[in-house]
Write a protein that holds these residues in place. Structure first.
Motif, PDB file in Angstrom:
ATOM      1  N   GLY A 157       0.745   1.493   4.343  1.00  0.00           N
ATOM      2  CA  GLY A 157       1.808   1.012   3.770  1.00  0.00           C
ATOM      3  C   GLY A 157       2.977   1.535   4.896  1.00  0.00           C
ATOM      4  O   GLY A 157       3.957   0.915   5.238  1.00  0.00           O
ATOM      5  N   LYS A 214      -3.888  -1.803   6.112  1.00  0.00           N
ATOM      6  CA  LYS A 214      -4.458  -0.806   5.413  1.00  0.00           C
ATOM      7  C   LYS A 214      -3.458   0.199   4.964  1.00  0.00           C
ATOM      8  O   LYS A 214      -3.345   0.431   3.641  1.00  0.00           O
ATOM      9  N   SER A 241       0.908  -1.142   0.075  1.00  0.00           N
ATOM     10  CA  SER A 241       0.154   0.228  -0.132  1.00  0.00           C
ATOM     11  C   SER A 241       0.747   1.289   0.086  1.00  0.00           C
ATOM     12  O   SER A 241       1.938   1.236   0.751  1.00  0.00           O
ATOM     13  N   ARG A 242       0.362   2.363  -0.697  1.00  0.00           N
ATOM     14  CA  ARG A 242       1.026   3.594  -0.917  1.00  0.00           C
ATOM     15  C   ARG A 242       0.361   4.468   0.078  1.00  0.00           C
ATOM     16  O   ARG A 242       0.612   5.658   0.140  1.00  0.00           O
ATOM     17  N   LEU A 243      -0.501   4.006   0.919  1.00  0.00           N
ATOM     18  CA  LEU A 243      -1.286   4.924   2.212  1.00  0.00           C
ATOM     19  C   LEU A 243      -0.492   4.993   3.229  1.00  0.00           C
ATOM     20  O   LEU A 243       0.103   4.084   3.682  1.00  0.00           O
TER      21      LEU A 243
END
Length: 145
Positions: A70, A68, A2-4
């Protein structure tokens, strides 16, 4: 991966720009959020920027980040020096964690020299003013690449 990125701010940072500007500077938390959002976009990251004065809320957000986000950038503020519960929550999170402090906590009062969060953090940035947030995002983008 994830790049979140969850960017979490602890107590009293809602007063940034008003509270002790000789220590924390004149920028507001909204200024920091704007700069971080712009950089996150440039780095290809999705940013979830939050602030609370409540320890339990920081812990809940770290739990939410599991599976959720990263990575997590956190300025735990005063909880750095007191919260084993915050450390435990971060230890249950598997992604990279970067700890940020606007001031150099090692040049301040003795009780500020210790951070529980640092035991879990993959990197610690202190004393770089609000630019520390931008450095943390750059480092996290590198770790997530």
């Amino acid at each position: 991966m994830s790049r979140l990125v969850f960017l979490l701010n602890g107590p009293n940072l809602n007063l940034l720009g008003q509270r002790e500007p000789h220590i924390y500077g004149a920028e507001t938390l909204d200024d920091v959020k704007r700069a971080c959002s712009d950089l996150a976009r440039d780095l290809g990251l999705e940013l979830d920027f939050r602030q609370t004065n409540r320890e339990y809320e920081l812990i809940d957000w770290i739990h939410e980040a599991r599976g959720k986000a990263g990575g997590v950038v956190i300025n735990p503020a005063g909880y750095s020096h007191t919260s084993v519960a915050l450390l435990d929550a971060l230890c249950a999170y598997e992604g990279p964690v970067i700890e940020v402090h606007i001031s150099n906590i090692h040049k301040r009062e003795e009780f500020r020299h210790h951070s529980y969060v640092s035991r879990r953090a993959d990197g610690v940035i202190a004393g770089c003013g609000t630019q520390g947030y931008l450095l943390a995002l750059r480092r996290l983008a590198s770790l997530l690449a």
